[in-house]
Write an enzyme that holds these catalytic residues in place. Structure first.
Site, PDB file in Angstrom:
ATOM      1  N   GLU A 150       0.816  -1.205   0.000  1.00  0.00           N
ATOM      2  CA  GLU A 150       0.000   0.000   0.000  1.00  0.00           C
ATOM      3  C   GLU A 150       0.852   1.259   0.000  1.00  0.00           C
ATOM      4  O   GLU A 150       0.610   2.192  -0.770  1.00  0.00           O
ATOM      5  CB  GLU A 150      -0.925   0.007   1.217  1.00  0.00           C
ATOM      6  CG  GLU A 150      -1.755   1.271   1.347  1.00  0.00           C
ATOM      7  CD  GLU A 150      -2.604   1.511   0.120  1.00  0.00           C
ATOM      8  OE1 GLU A 150      -2.439   2.576  -0.512  1.00  0.00           O
ATOM      9  OE2 GLU A 150      -3.411   0.641  -0.221  1.00  0.00           O
ATOM     10  N   ASP A 166       0.866   4.070  -3.010  1.00  0.00           N
ATOM     11  CA  ASP A 166       0.535   5.479  -2.784  1.00  0.00           C
ATOM     12  C   ASP A 166       1.667   6.388  -3.239  1.00  0.00           C
ATOM     13  O   ASP A 166       1.454   7.368  -3.966  1.00  0.00           O
ATOM     14  CB  ASP A 166       0.267   5.717  -1.298  1.00  0.00           C
ATOM     15  CG  ASP A 166      -1.030   5.096  -0.818  1.00  0.00           C
ATOM     16  OD1 ASP A 166      -1.826   4.655  -1.664  1.00  0.00           O
ATOM     17  OD2 ASP A 166      -1.241   5.054   0.404  1.00  0.00           O
ATOM     18  N   SER A 179      -7.412   1.730  -3.607  1.00  0.00           N
ATOM     19  CA  SER A 179      -6.115   2.153  -3.088  1.00  0.00           C
ATOM     20  C   SER A 179      -5.254   2.748  -4.188  1.00  0.00           C
ATOM     21  O   SER A 179      -4.318   3.491  -3.908  1.00  0.00           O
ATOM     22  CB  SER A 179      -5.364   0.962  -2.484  1.00  0.00           C
ATOM     23  OG  SER A 179      -5.675   0.792  -1.141  1.00  0.00           O
TER      24      SER A 179
END
Length: 589
Positions: free
Chosen positions: A278, A282, A492
């Site tokens: 994650e 990002d 995400s």
């Protein structure tokens, strides 16, 4: 004798502030707490002007309002959420009468006392509870607590009390990770010819995303316009992967870096076994869209409260510590805050105590009033996963997400394919159980509700805040993870990509001497033509619930349709039009 004991002994009534029907699944009581053991608690106090914050946020966030862009200072926001003197005095005097010294910080009172005094104070019994598989040891909790009736209006919540956290990390809003088969016993980054970047099967790349949304604007780097993302649950971005990604897909950024802020015990472990998918996702796609804008990662430690649900019943699931993180951000000066903040974590709204969700949402609104655009992924479960109420009825009900359904966040759903884009089947959306629909989206969401009539009427709150607000590509982003290229799917992915776009808009505004956008939703809903309306595809969920007919595949679905819908929101961005709205005169070049 302590006042609380005298109160109850005299027959005076107390209000049960929070209670659980039983010990949550995955936990067990291991022993009673000793009277002389220590416990630390925080009391949230209600704001004296309950509607003042909302009015202030909308004033500075609504285009054409005389105060648009006139963001509030930290001191101004604190004054809006401050409790009345009566509330502060009532709570501190209550503590004092029980031999407890509280520390007041505006709308919070914190204190440390003995278990004996806490039990008397709250008419409860603290005990030690152990979570299955948790090697960190038991936690001091209770199943119910009360406050005197006359104090009920002066207390929003007290925690940690009935808040049973969970051990292992709940996945962020990542739906799928695809890894290229390693057929030759080497890393799956395919050898690329000169001038070409590495590839992975079915993946979408930064240049394709920029082209799809017509992003040509190149800002200058400025420390006054930082874009940030939050990492929770031991998710750590990796410097080597960042450099590999930049060299492959954003070569002009091959020599740049990013900053990391450690919050509440957060770490930034660079060992290979602790690389966070994650966090890498990002970081890499904020870079891909917004380069050369400075990037900051907030690595946040800690675990948050949880109310068990059918989807989140046991120790393998955890809530994220939003309360601690947003408290930290609100303690900063405006000049220290990022202009854009992306977060790709969430859970079922019903799994979070209502008072906790409302408090966190208020804190997000405070950031918006101070000039921060807060972006959240909408989630990856369509209308929901199990779709079962956790109120004891076990009835079928759709599952909005937290904090994605908070009215002060910009919630981002997901699409796939490029010509034309379609709603991706896992994109979450729906209507909040806790938050009423805000004025800025009444028209858009009202049209949708009129269109669907009574469809699914018993499964959601027709007056709830609709989400997501917007959407972007969410399927198989090419991401470097431990030196290997993988395809990562989920909202995400769409959230940091959209955050990168907002960062570009903020950069354009700064270049013309304009303030940051702050809370951006009123601007977005006032300009639906700045989005490509997604009319194909659907978000599906609630698989196997008996209410959904076999001809629907045994699941419920939100269809993408003309106008706003609860799977893609207003649609995907047309950057040139957004740029013209946010910073008139700035060219998309």
């Amino acid at each position: 004798m302590l006042w609380s004991v005298l109160l109850l002994a005299a027959g005076a009534s107390a209000h049960v502030k929070s209670s659980l029907p039983s010990v949550p699944s995955g936990w067990k009581k291991v022993r009673a707490a000793s009277a002389d053991e220590s416990v630390s608690l925080k009391i949230a106090l209600p704001a004296h002007q309950s509607d003042a914050l909302e009015a202030a946020i909308l004033r500075v966030s609504t285009p054409n309002h005389p105060q648009y862009g006139m963001h509030l200072s930290s001191e101004e926001v604190r004054s809006l959420v401050a409790p009345s003197d009566e509330t502060t005095d009532a709570v501190t005097e209550w503590l004092n009468r029980n031999g407890i010294k509280g520390k007041v910080d505006n709308d919070w009172v914190s204190f440390t006392t003995s278990v004996a005094k806490a039990n008397n104070l709250l008419n409860t019994t603290f005990a030690w509870y152990q979570q299955d598989g948790d090697k960190t040891g038991p936690k001091l909790r209770t199943l119910q607590y009360s406050v005197p009736d006359e104090l009920d209006v002066h207390v929003d919540m007290i925690q940690p009390t009935t808040r049973f956290g969970k051990l292992a990390a709940k996945a962020s809003t990542i739906f799928e990770i695809y890894e290229e088969p390693d057929t030759q016993g080497i890393a799956n980054v395919k050898a690329a010819a000169d001038g070409e970047h590495p590839t992975c099967t079915g993946c979408i790349y930064p240049d394709e995303i920029r082209s799809l949304y017509n992003i040509k604007y190149k800002p200058s780097a400025s420390e006054k316009n930082t874009v940030a993302f939050a990492s929770y649950l031991e998710q750590y971005s990796n410097y080597e992967d960042f450099t590999s990604f930049a060299k492959a897909f954003v070569p002009e950024a091959a020599e740049r870096n990013y900053t990391v802020k450690l919050v509440k015990g957060g770490l930034h472990d660079q060992s290979p076994e602790n690389i966070g998918v994650e966090a890498n996702l990002d970081l890499q796609y904020i870079l891909a869209v917004s380069n050369p804008i400075p990037i900051r990662e907030y690595s946040v430690g800690g675990r948050g409260p949880l109310v068990p649900t059918a989807n989140q019943p046991g120790p393998e699931i955890s809530n994220e510590p939003y309360l601690e993180f947003f408290n930290y951000l609100l303690s900063l000066k405006n000049s220290e805050l990022p202009a854009t903040l992306s977060t790709s974590y969430g859970e079922e709204e019903q799994s979070v105590p209502r008072e906790y969700a409302e408090k966190v949402c208020s804190m997000i609104g405070q950031l918006g009033a101070r000039g921060v655009s807060v972006i959240f992924s909408s989630g990856d479960s369509g209308p929901g996963n199990a779709c079962i109420r956790n109120d004891g009825t076990n009835s079928t009900y759709f599952e909005p997400t937290f904090p994605g359904a908070c009215p002060w966040v910009t919630s981002v759903g997901g699409t796939y394919q490029t010509v034309p884009e379609k709603a991706v089947y896992f994109s979450s959306g729906g209507f909040s159980m806790y938050h009423k629909r805000p004025l800025y989206q009444q028209r858009a969401v009202g049209k949708y509700l009129n269109k669907i009539g009574k469809t699914y009427a018993q499964f959601f709150d027709h007056n709830g805040r609709g989400f997501p607000d917007v959407s972007a590509q969410a399927y198989r982003y090419a991401v470097y993870i431990g030196g290997r290229l993988a395809g990562v799917s989920g909202t995400s992915a769409s959230a940091p990509a959209f955050a990168g776009i907002v960062a570009l808009l903020n950069a354009a505004r700064k270049s013309h001497g304009l303030p940051s956008l702050g809370f951006i939703n009123p601007l977005l809903y006032a300009a639906p033509s700045a989005f490509t309306d997604i009319v194909d595809g659907a978000g599906t969920g609630c698989q196997g619930r008996p209410e959904f007919a076999a001809d629907q595949g045994g699941s419920a679905k939100w269809n993408a349709t003309e106008g706003w819908d609860p799977v893609t929101g207003l649609g995907t961005p047309k950057f040139e039009r957004l740029l013209a709205l946010a910073a008139p005169g700035v060219k998309n070049a």
